[in-house]
Scaffold this motif. Structure first.
Motif, mmCIF file in Angstrom:
data_model
loop_
_atom_site.group_PDB
_atom_site.id
_atom_site.type_symbol
_atom_site.label_atom_id
_atom_site.label_comp_id
_atom_site.label_asym_id
_atom_site.label_seq_id
_atom_site.Cartn_x
_atom_site.Cartn_y
_atom_site.Cartn_z
ATOM 1 N N LEU A 1 0.500 -1.025 0.052
ATOM 2 C CA LEU A 1 -0.118 0.117 -0.012
ATOM 3 C C LEU A 1 0.691 1.529 0.453
ATOM 4 O O LEU A 1 0.144 2.355 -0.715
ATOM 5 C CB LEU A 1 -0.316 0.085 1.372
ATOM 6 C CG LEU A 1 -1.777 -1.081 1.194
ATOM 7 C CD1 LEU A 1 -2.518 -0.784 1.890
ATOM 8 C CD2 LEU A 1 -2.718 -1.070 0.021
ATOM 9 N N HIS A 2 1.965 1.329 0.693
ATOM 10 C CA HIS A 2 2.448 2.559 0.965
ATOM 11 C C HIS A 2 4.014 2.113 1.113
ATOM 12 O O HIS A 2 4.537 1.324 1.977
ATOM 13 C CB HIS A 2 2.119 2.961 2.246
ATOM 14 C CG HIS A 2 2.421 4.785 1.772
ATOM 15 N ND1 HIS A 2 2.470 5.429 1.526
ATOM 16 C CD2 HIS A 2 3.855 4.865 2.912
ATOM 17 C CE1 HIS A 2 2.928 6.458 1.335
ATOM 18 N NE2 HIS A 2 3.698 6.666 2.541
ATOM 19 N N VAL A 3 5.034 3.671 0.754
ATOM 20 C CA VAL A 3 6.743 2.975 0.952
ATOM 21 C C VAL A 3 7.063 4.033 1.902
ATOM 22 O O VAL A 3 6.456 4.938 1.033
ATOM 23 C CB VAL A 3 7.552 2.758 0.296
ATOM 24 C CG1 VAL A 3 8.832 2.733 -0.274
ATOM 25 C CG2 VAL A 3 7.295 1.394 -0.897
ATOM 26 N N LEU A 4 7.230 4.107 3.209
ATOM 27 C CA LEU A 4 7.682 5.461 3.659
ATOM 28 C C LEU A 4 9.762 5.727 4.112
ATOM 29 O O LEU A 4 9.750 4.735 4.084
ATOM 30 C CB LEU A 4 7.073 5.620 5.190
ATOM 31 C CG LEU A 4 6.842 7.350 5.672
ATOM 32 C CD1 LEU A 4 6.098 7.115 6.504
ATOM 33 C CD2 LEU A 4 8.008 6.922 6.459
ATOM 34 N N HIS A 5 10.410 6.616 3.559
ATOM 35 C CA HIS A 5 11.826 6.668 3.761
ATOM 36 C C HIS A 5 11.666 7.281 4.502
ATOM 37 O O HIS A 5 11.033 8.861 3.869
ATOM 38 C CB HIS A 5 11.873 6.630 2.526
ATOM 39 C CG HIS A 5 14.029 6.271 2.749
ATOM 40 N ND1 HIS A 5 14.580 7.172 1.693
ATOM 41 C CD2 HIS A 5 14.358 5.820 3.390
ATOM 42 C CE1 HIS A 5 15.528 7.441 1.855
ATOM 43 N NE2 HIS A 5 15.958 6.152 2.831
ATOM 44 N N HIS A 6 11.670 7.328 5.560
ATOM 45 C CA HIS A 6 11.442 8.565 6.818
ATOM 46 C C HIS A 6 12.993 8.996 6.853
ATOM 47 O O HIS A 6 14.173 8.105 7.571
ATOM 48 C CB HIS A 6 10.585 8.763 7.718
ATOM 49 C CG HIS A 6 10.383 7.531 8.769
ATOM 50 N ND1 HIS A 6 11.408 8.085 9.558
ATOM 51 C CD2 HIS A 6 10.688 6.417 8.679
ATOM 52 C CE1 HIS A 6 11.716 6.040 10.599
ATOM 53 N NE2 HIS A 6 10.753 6.037 10.182
ATOM 54 N N LEU A 7 13.642 10.148 7.229
ATOM 55 C CA LEU A 7 15.225 10.248 7.797
ATOM 56 C C LEU A 7 14.203 10.810 9.609
ATOM 57 O O LEU A 7 13.918 11.519 10.053
ATOM 58 C CB LEU A 7 15.673 11.321 7.786
ATOM 59 C CG LEU A 7 16.506 12.290 7.962
ATOM 60 C CD1 LEU A 7 17.891 10.774 7.555
ATOM 61 C CD2 LEU A 7 17.310 13.470 7.367
ATOM 62 N N ASP A 8 15.644 9.750 10.306
ATOM 63 C CA ASP A 8 15.046 10.499 12.157
ATOM 64 C C ASP A 8 15.720 11.001 12.351
ATOM 65 O O ASP A 8 17.187 10.972 12.377
ATOM 66 C CB ASP A 8 15.453 9.313 12.747
ATOM 67 C CG ASP A 8 14.838 8.893 14.018
ATOM 68 O OD1 ASP A 8 14.837 9.779 14.332
ATOM 69 O OD2 ASP A 8 13.989 7.892 14.106
ATOM 70 N N ALA A 9 14.909 12.202 12.559
ATOM 71 C CA ALA A 9 16.236 13.551 12.945
ATOM 72 C C ALA A 9 16.414 13.030 14.855
ATOM 73 O O ALA A 9 17.447 14.172 14.698
ATOM 74 C CB ALA A 9 14.999 14.481 14.020
ATOM 75 N N ASP A 10 16.374 12.183 15.592
ATOM 76 C CA ASP A 10 16.953 11.272 16.321
ATOM 77 C C ASP A 10 18.271 11.315 16.327
ATOM 78 O O ASP A 10 19.412 11.421 17.098
ATOM 79 C CB ASP A 10 16.395 10.880 17.292
ATOM 80 C CG ASP A 10 15.244 11.590 17.867
ATOM 81 O OD1 ASP A 10 15.208 12.609 18.095
ATOM 82 O OD2 ASP A 10 14.140 10.539 18.385
ATOM 83 N N ASP A 11 18.698 10.245 15.347
ATOM 84 C CA ASP A 11 20.126 9.866 15.114
ATOM 85 C C ASP A 11 19.911 10.139 13.664
ATOM 86 O O ASP A 11 21.335 9.507 13.149
ATOM 87 C CB ASP A 11 19.898 8.257 15.268
ATOM 88 C CG ASP A 11 19.148 7.820 14.242
ATOM 89 O OD1 ASP A 11 18.639 7.775 13.723
ATOM 90 O OD2 ASP A 11 18.164 6.367 14.811
ATOM 91 N N THR A 12 19.969 10.670 12.684
ATOM 92 C CA THR A 12 19.361 10.519 11.209
ATOM 93 C C THR A 12 19.884 10.260 10.216
ATOM 94 O O THR A 12 20.281 10.043 9.647
ATOM 95 C CB THR A 12 21.211 11.614 11.215
ATOM 96 O OG1 THR A 12 22.870 10.769 11.745
ATOM 97 C CG2 THR A 12 20.678 13.003 12.573
#
Length: 178
Positions: A103-114
């Motif tokens: 249904l979905h692909v989410l590629h996120h950048l985690d602000a806590d650990d980059t």
């Protein structure tokens, strides 16, 4: 500069000096080799407008928050086999890996650990068995929530993915510049 025996000193003098290798910014040189990222596998089980969420417990990530049934891809397995494994381990249901719809692909950048993380959201077309909490040490409870009325304490990227899915969008990249 060394000159081989078949080159004249004049020909060698006409060649430009080799350029030094470019220096890349520290962020690009920090890791050697190809890009590696963790892959999260998520089950989006919806029944009559309600989505199944579990409340996390004893977790280093988002303890006490609501989240889709999920886990990580393990070495040597395909994303569909891993998703079916997670369904069995966490919910006690059987899913044919061929019967999963991405249904979905989410590629996120985690602000806590980059670190970048790739999250894949699958809907089982069909599953067998009754949904039950098979990991009470990791999941306080399972509950069905209206898609338009998610709890306040939901994992932020889960809420984002469900909103994107509701809009028919197959990809999101939160946290990345640009």
């Amino acid at each position: 500069m060394s000159i081989s025996s078949d080159q004249s000193p004049a020909a060698a003098a006409d060649r430009p000096e080799p350029r030094p290798e470019p220096v890349l910014p520290a962020a690009r040189t920090a890791s050697a080799g190809p890009h590696r990222t963790g892959i999260g596998l998520h089950l989006v089980i919806v029944d009559d407008g309600l989505v199944l969420l579990g409340r996390r417990r004893n977790s280093s990530f988002a303890d006490g928050c609501w989240h889709l049934p999920a886990g990580h891809l393990e070495p040597g397995e395909s994303i569909t086999a891993g998703t079916a494994r997670e369904a069995r381990e966490e919910l006690g249901i059987g899913i044919d890996p061929a019967g999963l719809e991405l249904l979905h692909v989410l590629h996120h950048l985690d602000a806590d650990d980059t670190e970048g993380r790739l999250q894949l959201f699958f809907r089982p077309v069909v599953y067998t068995g009754q949904v039950s909490n098979r990991e009470p040490e990791k999941c306080h409870e399972l509950r069905w929530w209206p898609l338009d009325g998610l709890p306040e304490q939901v994992v932020p990227y889960t809420a984002r993915a469900l909103a994107e899915i509701a809009l028919g969008r197959g990809l999101s990249t939160p946290g990345w510049p640009g």
